[in-house]
Scaffold this active site. Structure first.
Site: not given
Ligand code: G6P
Length: 614
Positions: A2, A28, A77, A103-104, A487, A491, A494, A510, A609
């Protein structure tokens, strides 16, 4: 997740500020949106499910020129109750006067609802939020002022909440409450804006006040009063955000993610500015000077983070061991906080986070503090909760990052970790010449990253077209580049929803080797560093089983290009900096696969995010 925006002031159109602010929070993720204004002492509510554009469509033609200088808005959300107009925020009390967004999660909402039902209140939504509005109304009915009714109500709520509200009979103020969910207040010229995230504020002002847990702000056009949940006055610091408004623009790029990938040279420039001492082979990190003074007492570093920030922490462990000569470990923040970690007063726990608001990282940090650890942050958002609670740290200065898949924040986290390791190492066994080599390589990094972007942009685009229909990928790397493989896979999954697994190349035999056949693309990081020969052997193992190999190699590599199906060339850089260069083609590849598939790259499904819930 949210989003909240609230406005009080006389300088702008409240509806425009709220709608624009909500749009800045769209990244978000949300499934409905709404806002409330006040006209002739009556609250007006506008809500719609789906995109904010649906809400805009709904209010087309409505004249808001005679409303009071106050408004609150929300993107929801769904958690409690389906995606419906009645469940969309704002929610209003039964007397039609107290209106709020939240929010929450209110954990005891069922009990409170029961209590209020018995007192004759009616509920129009299935949310946990509506109880807050009626609870405040009930306390006002008992003869309390608005402020006192809010204080009494928050004491009865359990769970997490960031709440912003106004009361129809006192139109000069909005009230913001924080427990667990971020709230930030922008101090403008004859206007103040309250939001759950500074993105909604930067267009109007760079001066912000962050509420801490257990605080309430009474925000009027001419000032803010902050009190605790028990009513005591609290003095707050004003932080100045270092983001530029232009950064919120896509600047002609089709997606924020691509723009942010291409911003990496500038972002790194901003991260190293004024921090490199080339002659001394050393660094100047003003935010951790306290730590610098006691580094000889430190026994161990522990890096904690989530998602991409965790991958940065993994590389931090390698850097700290190799450059810093310091024992180091790394853990997911969500594991660290519940696993009873052994942490002493001579341990440094480093919270890594772009947003500085991730709940798991914040709680892990608090756990480390309870155990007496020295804590620091590697954070992007200035003044964010984690930055404030760590007490010291390194801001990475990556600028606004809007794409959900983190890119420039990741590479800047790595730059900060290299500098931290140099600081620690030079106090121990790292000699001046080795220090100088790292520091001068850091100085050249922005240019090298720019070169890498130009060199790999086209080839990754072409490969993405060839591979966008595959359903599975394996990513392999070793040493410093093992976390880069993780990573790269993260990517891809995601934003393209393709299953991708990152693995240590040495571990492949393994288990994952069983998956390899002619339908399995394997992306291997094979740049010329300490484990190069080992990685070449791993590629041979894949080829022997007819896997399709895409290898990241250094320019002029002849060995791997003979065995791999495709190669992506990157420039050579010293090994500790190689993750920063090698991750670039992986970011671009993921981006182009997702955009080839026509997916919403900046707002991938189910992701947020900044994850401010557990
Ligand atoms: C969420 C985002 C990721 C991010 C992670 C940590 O899962 O989708 O892209 O790496 O949070 O976020 P931060 O703001 O703590 O780096």
């Amino acid at each position: 997740m949210c989003g909240i925006v609230g406005y009080v002031g006389v300088s702008s159109n409240p509806v425009e500020v709220v709608i624009e602010g909500l749009k800045q929070l769209e990244y978000r993720g949300y499934d409905s949106a709404g806002f409330a204004v006040l006209r002739n002492s009556k609250v007006e509510l506008y809500k719609e499910v789906g995109r904010i554009s649906n809400l805009e469509e709904k209010i087309k033609g409505i004249d808001f020129s005679d409303i009071e200088g106050i408004a609150i808005g929300h993107t929801r959300w769904a958690t409690h109750g389906g995606i419906t107009v009645p469940n969309t925020h704002p929610h209003i009390s039964n007397n039609g006067k107290i209106v709020l967004v939240h929010n929450g999660v209110i954990e005891n909402y069922a009990d409170l609802k029961e209590l209020l039902l018995r007192k004759g209140y009616t509920f129009y939504s299935q949310t946990d939020t509506e109880v807050i509005a009626n609870l405040i109304e009930e306390h006002m009915k008992e003869g309390n002022s608005l402020e006192d009714a809010v204080i009494l109500s928050v004491q009865e709520l359990s769970g997490t909440f960031g709440v912003v509200l106004f009361y129809a009979d006192e139109p000069d103020k909005i009230i913001a409450i924080r427990k667990g969910s971020p709230i930030v207040i922008g101090i403008g010229d004859n206007e103040n804006i309250v939001a759950s995230d500074i993105n909604a504020i930067v267009k109007h002002t760079k001066n912000v006040v962050y509420l801490d847990d257990g605080e309430i702000a009474i925000v009027k056009v001419d000032g803010i009063k902050t009190i605790s949940f028990s009513g005591k006055n609290i003095k707050k610091d004003v932080f100045v955000i270092d983001w530029e408004v232009e950064e919120m623009d896509k600047k002609g790029y089709p997606h924020y993610m691509l723009k942010e990938i291409f911003e990496q040279p500038t972002a790194i420039e901003n991260c190293i500015r004024g921090r490199l001492l080339e002659d001394e082979g050393y660094v100047k990190l003003g935010g951790i000077s306290k730590l610098e003074g006691i580094i000889h007492k430190v026994k161990k570093f522990t890096f904690i983070g989530c998602g991409t920030a965790y991958h940065a922490g993994m590389i931090g462990k390698y850097l700290m061991e190799n450059i810093g000569w310091m024992p180091a470990e790394v853990d997911f923040a969500s594991e660290f906080r519940y696993r009873n970690p052994i942490v002493s007063q001579r341990d440094v726990v480093v919270a890594i986070s772009q947003s500085g608001e991730t709940m798991d990282t914040l709680e892990a940090l608090r756990e480390a503090k309870r155990k007496g650890a020295i804590t620091m942050g590697i954070i992007n958002v200035v003044g964010s909760t984690i930055a404030r609670e760590t007490g010291m740290g390194i801001y990475i200065h990556a600028g606004v990052e809007i794409g959900v898949a983190s890119t420039k924040a990741f590479t800047n986290m790595l730059v900060a970790l290299v500098m931290l390791s140099v600081m620690v190492g030079r106090k121990k066994k790292l000699g001046i010449f080795e220090g100088r080599e790292i520091v001068s390589s850091l100085k050249e990094l922005p240019e090298l990253v720019e070169y890498t972007l130009q060199k790999t942009n086209k080839v990754t685009q072409e490969l993405a077209k060839k591979f966008s229909n595959y359903r599975n990928f394996i990513y392999l790397g070793r040493g410093y580049n093992y976390p880069v493989a993780l990573e790269g896979a993260l990517k891809l999954k995601e934003i393209s929803y393709i299953h991708a697994e990152g693995y240590s190349a040495g571990e492949m035999k393994h288990g994952p080797i069983a998956l390899i056949d002619e339908n399995m693309p394997v992306v291997v990081i094979a740049t010329k560093h300490s484990v190069y020969d080992k990685v070449v052997s791993n590629i041979q193992e894949v080829k022997a089983r007819h896997g399709k190999v895409i290898a990241i190699v250094n320019e002029n590599d002849t060995t791997v290009s003979k065995i791999a199906d495709y190669t992506i060339e990157v420039p050579y850089v010293i090994e500790p900096l190689s993750p920063i260069i090698n991750v670039i083609p992986l970011q671009l590849f993921a981006y182009y696969v997702a955009s080839t598939k026509g997916l919403d790259v900046d707002k991938p499904r189910n992701l947020a995010k900044s994850v401010t819930v557990e």
